[in-house]
Design a protein around this motif. Structure first.
Motif, PDB file in Angstrom:
ATOM      1  N   ARG A  80     -28.415   3.952  -2.976  1.00 49.44           N
ATOM      2  CA  ARG A  80     -27.981   2.752  -3.691  1.00 49.44           C
ATOM      3  C   ARG A  80     -26.495   2.502  -3.476  1.00 49.44           C
ATOM      4  N   GLU A  81     -25.699   3.548  -3.546  1.00 48.28           N
ATOM      5  CA  GLU A  81     -24.265   3.395  -3.332  1.00 48.28           C
ATOM      6  C   GLU A  81     -23.978   2.921  -1.916  1.00 48.28           C
ATOM      7  N   ASN A  82     -24.713   3.448  -0.944  1.00 52.64           N
ATOM      8  CA  ASN A  82     -24.535   3.002   0.439  1.00 52.64           C
ATOM      9  C   ASN A  82     -24.899   1.531   0.599  1.00 52.64           C
ATOM     10  N   GLN A  83     -25.975   1.091  -0.039  1.00 53.52           N
ATOM     11  CA  GLN A  83     -26.380  -0.304   0.062  1.00 53.52           C
ATOM     12  C   GLN A  83     -25.357  -1.229  -0.590  1.00 53.52           C
ATOM     13  N   ILE A  84     -24.816  -0.823  -1.731  1.00 56.94           N
ATOM     14  CA  ILE A  84     -23.797  -1.636  -2.402  1.00 56.94           C
ATOM     15  C   ILE A  84     -22.544  -1.718  -1.538  1.00 56.94           C
ATOM     16  N   LEU A  85     -22.149  -0.613  -0.941  1.00 60.44           N
ATOM     17  CA  LEU A  85     -20.973  -0.607  -0.074  1.00 60.44           C
ATOM     18  C   LEU A  85     -21.186  -1.497   1.148  1.00 60.44           C
ATOM     19  N   LYS A  86     -22.372  -1.452   1.751  1.00 58.17           N
ATOM     20  CA  LYS A  86     -22.671  -2.317   2.898  1.00 58.17           C
ATOM     21  C   LYS A  86     -22.612  -3.788   2.494  1.00 58.17           C
ATOM     22  N   LEU A  87     -23.163  -4.102   1.328  1.00 55.77           N
ATOM     23  CA  LEU A  87     -23.140  -5.476   0.850  1.00 55.77           C
ATOM     24  C   LEU A  87     -21.709  -5.952   0.632  1.00 55.77           C
ATOM     25  N   LEU A  88     -20.891  -5.131   0.008  1.00 59.28           N
ATOM     26  CA  LEU A  88     -19.497  -5.508  -0.244  1.00 59.28           C
ATOM     27  C   LEU A  88     -18.724  -5.674   1.062  1.00 59.28           C
ATOM     28  N   LYS A  89     -19.000  -4.843   2.051  1.00 63.08           N
ATOM     29  CA  LYS A  89     -18.341  -4.993   3.354  1.00 63.08           C
ATOM     30  C   LYS A  89     -18.749  -6.299   4.020  1.00 63.08           C
ATOM     31  N   ARG A  90     -20.046  -6.654   3.931  1.00 59.77           N
ATOM     32  CA  ARG A  90     -20.514  -7.915   4.510  1.00 59.77           C
ATOM     33  C   ARG A  90     -19.865  -9.111   3.839  1.00 59.77           C
ATOM     34  N   VAL A  91     -19.759  -9.053   2.518  1.00 63.36           N
ATOM     35  CA  VAL A  91     -19.136 -10.152   1.777  1.00 63.36           C
ATOM     36  C   VAL A  91     -17.662 -10.278   2.169  1.00 63.36           C
ATOM     37  N   GLN A  92     -16.978  -9.153   2.264  1.00 64.84           N
ATOM     38  CA  GLN A  92     -15.566  -9.180   2.646  1.00 64.84           C
ATOM     39  C   GLN A  92     -15.394  -9.730   4.063  1.00 64.84           C
ATOM     40  N   LYS A  93     -16.265  -9.339   4.971  1.00 64.58           N
ATOM     41  CA  LYS A  93     -16.181  -9.823   6.351  1.00 64.58           C
ATOM     42  C   LYS A  93     -16.395 -11.326   6.412  1.00 64.58           C
ATOM     43  N   ARG A  94     -17.375 -11.815   5.673  1.00 60.71           N
ATOM     44  CA  ARG A  94     -17.629 -13.262   5.674  1.00 60.71           C
ATOM     45  C   ARG A  94     -16.485 -14.040   5.051  1.00 60.71           C
ATOM     46  N   ARG A  95     -15.862 -13.497   4.022  1.00 62.18           N
ATOM     47  CA  ARG A  95     -14.712 -14.180   3.416  1.00 62.18           C
ATOM     48  C   ARG A  95     -13.550 -14.258   4.399  1.00 62.18           C
ATOM     49  N   ILE A  96     -13.301 -13.168   5.109  1.00 68.42           N
ATOM     50  CA  ILE A  96     -12.216 -13.162   6.094  1.00 68.42           C
ATOM     51  C   ILE A  96     -12.538 -14.119   7.226  1.00 68.42           C
ATOM     52  N   ASP A  97     -13.784 -14.121   7.689  1.00 67.54           N
ATOM     53  CA  ASP A  97     -14.180 -15.043   8.754  1.00 67.54           C
ATOM     54  C   ASP A  97     -14.036 -16.492   8.314  1.00 67.54           C
ATOM     55  N   ALA A  98     -14.384 -16.780   7.076  1.00 68.89           N
ATOM     56  CA  ALA A  98     -14.266 -18.154   6.582  1.00 68.89           C
ATOM     57  C   ALA A  98     -12.807 -18.586   6.492  1.00 68.89           C
ATOM     58  N   ARG A  99     -11.916 -17.670   6.167  1.00 71.05           N
ATOM     59  CA  ARG A  99     -10.493 -18.011   6.080  1.00 71.05           C
ATOM     60  C   ARG A  99      -9.850 -18.197   7.447  1.00 71.05           C
ATOM     61  N   THR A 100     -10.275 -17.393   8.413  1.00 74.19           N
ATOM     62  CA  THR A 100      -9.605 -17.417   9.706  1.00 74.19           C
ATOM     63  C   THR A 100     -10.296 -18.294  10.735  1.00 74.19           C
ATOM     64  N   SER A 101     -11.526 -18.710  10.512  1.00 73.90           N
ATOM     65  CA  SER A 101     -12.227 -19.526  11.511  1.00 73.90           C
ATOM     66  C   SER A 101     -11.788 -20.982  11.395  1.00 73.90           C
ATOM     67  N   SER A 102     -12.015 -21.717  12.458  1.00 72.36           N
ATOM     68  CA  SER A 102     -11.653 -23.131  12.463  1.00 72.36           C
ATOM     69  C   SER A 102     -12.680 -23.924  11.668  1.00 72.36           C
TER      70      SER A 102
END
Length: 142
Positions: A86-108
């Motif tokens: 469960r902890e691994n799944q939560i960590l993976k989810l949080l990493k995906r969310v963080q990656k998408r937020r960064i991509d949304a900020r830096t993409s055109s």
């Protein structure tokens, strides 16, 4: 007892790793809350009812059980502790969310950097026209 656990901990909270310390604690608590909320409910015949079929009393009892279970997780994070699935799944989810937020900020905005710079905003057109006027004056003077 808590101070003794902190002193014996492998992962001591300092200013540099405070975010990681509380992040690990939050992930452990979220995993415990998920585990408790999916556990068999002793008051309802061993089966947890769906949200739409629970009464406000059953909701309150579930919240209290989750709060009580999560409040038990207060100890410092040990490096020898293996995270469960469960902890691994939560960590993976949080990493995906963080990656998408960064991509949304830096993409055109349109997917093309050249097209984004060719937008006809008022500020952009004013800046371009003033630059052109300045360039024409220098060319006329020469």
């Amino acid at each position: 007892e808590w101070l003794k656990k902190v002193v014996e901990s492998d992962f001591v909270r300092t200013r540099e790793n405070e975010c990681a310390y509380y992040g690990a604690l939050a992930i452990r608590r979220a995993a415990a809350a998920a585990d408790i909320s999916l556990a068999m409910s002793p008051g309802s015949g061993g089966v947890q009812r769906p949200v739409v079929r629970r009464s406000h009393i059953e909701d309150d009892c579930l919240r209290k059980r989750i709060d009580d279970g999560v409040s038990l997780i207060t100890g410092p994070v040990q490096l020898i502790d293996e995270p469960d699935w469960r902890e691994n799944q939560i960590l993976k989810l949080l990493k995906r969310v963080q990656k998408r937020r960064i991509d949304a900020r830096t993409s055109s905005e349109s997917g093309c950097a050249r097209c984004d710079s060719a937008r006809s905003d008022d500020e952009t057109s004013n800046a371009v026209s003033s630059f052109r006027r300045k360039f024409k004056r220098k060319a006329d003077e020469a």
